[in-house]
Enzyme design. Structure first.
Site, PDB file in Angstrom:
ATOM      1  N   ASP A 170       0.857  -1.182   0.000  1.00  0.00           N
ATOM      2  CA  ASP A 170       0.000   0.000   0.000  1.00  0.00           C
ATOM      3  C   ASP A 170       0.897   1.237   0.000  1.00  0.00           C
ATOM      4  O   ASP A 170       2.072   1.162   0.367  1.00  0.00           O
ATOM      5  CB  ASP A 170      -0.871   0.044   1.268  1.00  0.00           C
ATOM      6  CG  ASP A 170      -2.020  -0.962   1.203  1.00  0.00           C
ATOM      7  OD1 ASP A 170      -2.528  -1.170   0.098  1.00  0.00           O
ATOM      8  OD2 ASP A 170      -2.383  -1.502   2.249  1.00  0.00           O
ATOM      9  N   ASP A 174      -4.827  -3.484   5.262  1.00  0.00           N
ATOM     10  CA  ASP A 174      -5.230  -3.011   6.583  1.00  0.00           C
ATOM     11  C   ASP A 174      -6.732  -3.081   6.831  1.00  0.00           C
ATOM     12  O   ASP A 174      -7.176  -2.958   7.968  1.00  0.00           O
ATOM     13  CB  ASP A 174      -4.726  -1.580   6.828  1.00  0.00           C
ATOM     14  CG  ASP A 174      -5.207  -0.609   5.748  1.00  0.00           C
ATOM     15  OD1 ASP A 174      -6.032  -1.018   4.895  1.00  0.00           O
ATOM     16  OD2 ASP A 174      -4.758   0.548   5.751  1.00  0.00           O
ATOM     17  N   ASP A 203      -9.467  -6.643   2.986  1.00  0.00           N
ATOM     18  CA  ASP A 203      -8.137  -7.093   2.565  1.00  0.00           C
ATOM     19  C   ASP A 203      -7.837  -8.512   3.044  1.00  0.00           C
ATOM     20  O   ASP A 203      -6.860  -9.125   2.601  1.00  0.00           O
ATOM     21  CB  ASP A 203      -7.048  -6.157   3.117  1.00  0.00           C
ATOM     22  CG  ASP A 203      -7.012  -4.829   2.384  1.00  0.00           C
ATOM     23  OD1 ASP A 203      -7.281  -4.826   1.173  1.00  0.00           O
ATOM     24  OD2 ASP A 203      -6.738  -3.800   3.019  1.00  0.00           O
ATOM     25  N   ASN A 235      31.483 -34.144  21.387  1.00  0.00           N
ATOM     26  CA  ASN A 235      30.110 -33.734  21.050  1.00  0.00           C
ATOM     27  C   ASN A 235      29.664 -32.544  21.896  1.00  0.00           C
ATOM     28  O   ASN A 235      29.051 -31.598  21.399  1.00  0.00           O
ATOM     29  CB  ASN A 235      29.166 -34.919  21.265  1.00  0.00           C
ATOM     30  CG  ASN A 235      27.764 -34.628  20.782  1.00  0.00           C
ATOM     31  OD1 ASN A 235      27.573 -34.128  19.690  1.00  0.00           O
ATOM     32  ND2 ASN A 235      26.785 -34.930  21.619  1.00  0.00           N
ATOM     33  N   THR A 267      31.930 -29.183  20.945  1.00  0.00           N
ATOM     34  CA  THR A 267      31.989 -28.697  19.553  1.00  0.00           C
ATOM     35  C   THR A 267      30.604 -28.513  18.940  1.00  0.00           C
ATOM     36  O   THR A 267      30.396 -27.605  18.134  1.00  0.00           O
ATOM     37  CB  THR A 267      32.813 -29.643  18.653  1.00  0.00           C
ATOM     38  OG1 THR A 267      32.196 -30.931  18.633  1.00  0.00           O
ATOM     39  CG2 THR A 267      34.237 -29.741  19.141  1.00  0.00           C
ATOM     40  N   ASP A 268      29.653 -29.350  19.279  1.00  0.00           N
ATOM     41  CA  ASP A 268      28.293 -29.202  18.738  1.00  0.00           C
ATOM     42  C   ASP A 268      27.532 -28.093  19.455  1.00  0.00           C
ATOM     43  O   ASP A 268      26.793 -27.337  18.835  1.00  0.00           O
ATOM     44  CB  ASP A 268      27.500 -30.511  18.883  1.00  0.00           C
ATOM     45  CG  ASP A 268      27.677 -31.400  17.664  1.00  0.00           C
ATOM     46  OD1 ASP A 268      28.597 -31.108  16.885  1.00  0.00           O
ATOM     47  OD2 ASP A 268      26.920 -32.366  17.511  1.00  0.00           O
TER      48      ASP A 268
END
Length: 910
Positions: free
Chosen positions: A333, A652, A656, A746, A749-750
């Site tokens: 719009d 709005d 619509d 694990n 690092t993960d």
């Protein structure tokens, strides 16, 4: 009951409740909301981290290991350490899921609807959930009724109660007293929570809130954002299941291969070795299976949603975040979105004269500059009196001058205030007794007022539409009197209005002036009135007296031009879809850089002449649609979607809603939008600003990019771990890493680096790339190649270091003797450093500005410090490792950094 009795019973009145009384009642009655289905508790989230089959198997293995250690009196510190790591993994998973839940809960609160109430005699907006019995609420077209309420007064009120009663036709409402025990569908003097005002306006007193409303009684629970998984989450969950099955298969092979190899070398199989291999296999499964993928996606989406909220875009449904990154067209719009939404009256045309109006914004300060003597101050006051009466907006002062209601109507009130006219005083003097609300089909608004026993209709609307309904024109005191209207009374002096027949020449001249004003980017409204007298008339909006034109300007927002340029670079087309006059829209379009040479501009009439196929042929070249109705929006949307575009559409109004629902991204206005449009949308702009849509698209792209990076990082690192163990055992090496080491890899690092990828700033140039195809797979061919490269490099590098420190095929750990702890420590640390270098390749900044990737850098530094802690403290005995020398670290960094160099070279080559 009569309304006086209702107000007395509720201890309320015309001025509403006081703030103190409202707070007291809120404590007594609770929030005005329906109770939600019982949500998962934090304890349940925590327990859920330990309910997967693989984790249960590992926990059983830990218990068996501890029992064996107890029987053999060999100490069970390792079992405790593994248990602690599993619990730490669970805590990290809990934090992720809990944060995601809280983020989504915060999102629900952000998107809660508001209600207009009268408290302490003042009109204000409050969250609907804070309404209490006795509150006086104000309703108008497009509002969602916030609570059950008894109507005090109405104006042409119609309410859609289909969500409550199933009745598809809107119900006409009135204030009459009804008999007792009337069915809900026939309670015409009531409005109910969750129903929608389709026409008119009303004032009502709240009688029930929350679970005591009719909706509450039938326990209709409306679940908001976060209830459904996004397509990406579903895809990743499905992918995770397949990957889990493959990983478990590999772990079984690892376990069986290790057992067979031990039998071939030693001819004896000790219980301790079986438990060690079993725990290593299960630990590898725990480390390698990406169970956290859906949770990481959720938290990445939720964090992204919070970032968007800070940039004035509220996401109502998480799948919209994914779709935003694919957006190819934004249909916006004009008024309030591309412009500032601070309409200011600049020019007034009446009686053949153009009057300039000074001042800007909502501050009622300015003056009227006349060119000749055709028009005087009293004429201007007369026109502005009509503008102020035919008006639902309010001018209030709350630290600054603000408008409650439509900005266009607000501009008229401000102009009236500049002429010394107070809207509230005018309404007391000339009370409104009826009205025909504005709608986008008629393009008119009419209010009827009582003046000295007569009915006067005040009308405003689109000049071309209004002129068709006018038969006369106001001409001050120049020509003979045809209508005498006691509407211009002041200080008991009656000033009669003089009008004449509206000629074709007058009509042409007014339309020409209207076009001229529109070409100067002014929004033009026509103003008229009619003396209905004391008679009733079914066709009020006819035989009107034309008074004048009012030209308003809503200047473009400062940031819009830059946002449109950014869209163009990102391969996103911006289209203006407005109800305004073509000239006005074109002037703004050129000003903000939206219109370029060769762009097609269409009006509603042009659209109506085109077939769907003809529209489809040219739709990609159209940059501006003017005088558009909500129905046209749906046609434009369909044509673009048939061309394969992903479309964001703003809206709005009540009408619509179909277009917003049909759009890939429905964007509602937070300030001027109706409740209906907000309910139908995927995203709400809290500032009604076009730039916020572009910011949301940028965030959508960044979120998807972060998720993709996390998936790629996690899968490539996990694949590397699997290959190191699997290939090592296949080649006959001793076990390169034991269970506790695999789980530690694990954990450090993960966890932190993975989460940091979702928090780091978007990569440079994210809005210089074309939109992503919605069909693009997150595990694309390129991603699969990267995973393969990372896995192979990690495997070769880690096993090479293991070999360099004494490990050989056909040898077990006992044969390594005193070298075993160091060889395993080097392999263990090399694998961790490989993964941290892998994470560093996903940074979003060049090395010269890597400090800006603070989350990723911080995560990598913490991970390294944690590894140093277990190597150089007494904890190393738990992990079966020994301290490393400087030369060891140099070798580890040289080998593990090769992955970084290879991936960076690959990026450069690409």
């Amino acid at each position: 009951m009569k309304i006086d009795g209702v107000l007395k019973c509720l201890e309320s009145g015309e001025d509403g409740l006081s703030e103190d009384e409202a707070k007291r009642r809120l404590e007594k009655f609770g929030f005005n909301e329906l109770e939600e289905i019982r949500r998962i508790t934090p304890l349940q989230i925590f327990i859920r981290q330990f309910t997967s089959l693989i984790v249960i198997i590992l926990l059983v293995a830990v218990v068996i290991s501890a029992i064996i250690a107890y029987i053999e009196n060999s100490g069970y510190m390792e079992s405790i350490a593994i248990l602690i790591i599993v619990i730490l993994n669970g805590i990290f998973g809990f934090i992720q899921e809990y944060r995601a839940e809280k983020s989504i809960e915060a999102l629900r609160k952000l998107t809660a609807l508001e209600a207009r109430v009268i408290r302490d005699g003042k009109e204000m907006k409050i969250p609907s959930r804070e309404l209490v019995p006795g509150d006086i609420i104000l309703l108008e077209t497009g509002d969602k009724v916030p609570a059950d309420a008894r109507l005090i007064d109405v104006a042409k009120l119609q309410v859609d109660e289909s969500s409550l009663t199933g009745e598809s036709i809107p119900v006409e409402k009135e204030t009459t007293v009804l008999k007792e025990d009337v069915p809900i569908a026939e309670r015409k003097n009531m409005v109910f929570m969750g129903t929608i005002v389709t026409r008119g306006r009303a004032r009502a007193v709240v009688v029930e809130t929350g679970m005591r409303t009719e909706f509450g009684k039938i326990a209709t629970i409306i679940q908001e954002a976060g209830d459904k998984e996004t397509p990406l989450q579903i895809k990743l969950a499905e992918f995770g299941k397949w990957l889990s099955l493959i990983t478990i298969g590999i772990c079984v092979v690892v376990f069986l291969t290790g057992i067979i190899r031990e039998l071939l070398i030693e001819n004896v199989l000790e219980t301790e070795f079986i438990v060690m291999m079993f725990m290593a296999a299960v630990g590898l499964a725990v480390a390698a299976i990406p169970e956290g993928l859906p949770a990481i996606v959720t938290i990445s989406l939720a964090i992204g949603v919070q970032r968007m909220a800070k940039r004035n875009a509220l996401i109502r449904h998480l799948p919209a975040v994914e779709t935003l990154g694919c957006t190819t067209v934004i249909c916006s719009d004009k008024t309030g979105t591309l412009t500032r939404n601070e309409m200011t009256v600049r020019e007034i045309y009446m009686n053949d004269e153009m009057i300039k109006v000074t001042g800007s914004g909502y501050t009622p300060e300015g003056e009227f500059i006349f060119n000749d003597k055709n028009v005087n101050t009293k004429d201007i006051e007369f026109l502005l009196r009509i503008c102020a009466l035919c008006n639902d907006a309010k001018l209030i002062y709350n630290e600054k001058w603000e408008i409650l209601g439509d900005p266009t109507e607000g501009a008229l009130i401000v102009a009236a205030a500049k002429a010394g006219l107070n809207k509230e005083e005018l309404e007391r003097k000339y009370p409104r007794i009826d009205e025909i609300p504005f709608d986008s089909e008629r393009k008119l608004m009419t209010t009827i007022h009582s003046i000295d026993g007569k009915k006067i209709a005040c009308v405003k609307g689109a000049p071309d539409v209004l002129l068709e309904r006018c038969s006369y024109i106001y001409k001050g005191g120049k020509t003979r009197k045809i209508h005498e209207v006691n509407f211009y009374a002041e200080d008991k002096v009656i000033l009669y209005l003089t009008v004449k027949k509206l000629s074709e020449r007058d009509r042409e001249k007014i339309l020409k002036i209207n076009q001229m004003m529109g070409s100067n980017a002014l929004r033009v409204l026509g103003v008229a009135y009619r003396d209905i007298g004391d008679r009733n008339s079914d066709n009020i909006e006819s035989n009107l007296v034309f008074v004048g034109l009012v030209g308003m300007m809503d200047p473009p927002r400062d940031e819009v031009s830059e946002s449109i340029r950014k869209c163009r670079e990102a391969g996103i087309k911006t289209v203006m879809v407005t109800g305004d006059h073509l000239m006005t829209a074109e002037a703004i379009g050129k000003q903000i850089g939206l219109l370029r040479e060769g762009d097609i501009k269409l009006t509603n009439e042009d659209l109506d002449k085109l077939s769907d196929n003809e529209l489809e042929d040219i739709v990609e070249d159209v940059a501006l649609y003017a005088r558009i109705s909500p129905e046209h929006k749906v046609r434009i949307l369909d044509a673009l979607k048939r061309k394969g575009h992903i479309v964001a559409m703003t809206g709005d109004g009540v009408n619509d809603a179909p277009a917003l629902k049909k759009a890939d991204i429905g964007v509602a206005m937070g300030i001027t939008g109706t409740d209906v449009s907000k309910e139908a949308s995927d995203m709400i702009l809290t500032d009604d600003n076009f730039a916020s849509i572009v910011n949301a698209v940028e965030e959508g792209r960044a979120i998807y990019s972060s998720i993709k990076k996390f998936v790629q990082y996690t899968l490539s690192s996990n694949f590397g771990e699997i290959l190191v163990i699997f290939v090592g055992i296949l080649l006959g090496f001793p076990l390169p890493l034991i269970a506790i080491q695999i789980l530690w890899v694990n954990l450090i690092t993960d966890g932190l680096p993975g989460l940091a990828l979702g928090l780091d700033p978007p990569e440079f140039g994210i809005m210089q790339k074309p939109p992503r195809s919605p069909k693009e797979r997150i595990i694309s061919k390129d991603v699969a190649q990267t995973i393969l490269i990372v896995g192979i490099v990690m495997c070769i590098g880690t096993l090479a270091m293991f070999y360099h420190y004494g490990a050989r095929p056909g040898m077990n750990l006992e044969a390594l003797g005193d070298y075993a702890p160091k060889a395993q420590c080097v392999a263990f640390t090399t694998l961790i450093m490989f993964q941290l270098f892998n994470a560093l390749t996903y940074r979003t900044r060049p090395f010269s500005r890597i400090i800006e990737n603070k989350w990723l850098l911080g995560a990598i530094i913490i991970s390294i410090l944690l590894q140093l802690t277990i190597i150089y403290t007494p904890m190393n005995s738990i992990f079966h490792i020994v301290p490393l020398d400087l030369i060891d670290w140099i070798k580890i960094i040289l080998i593990s950094s090769t992955l970084f160099i290879i991936l960076e070279m690959r990026k450069k080559l690409k």
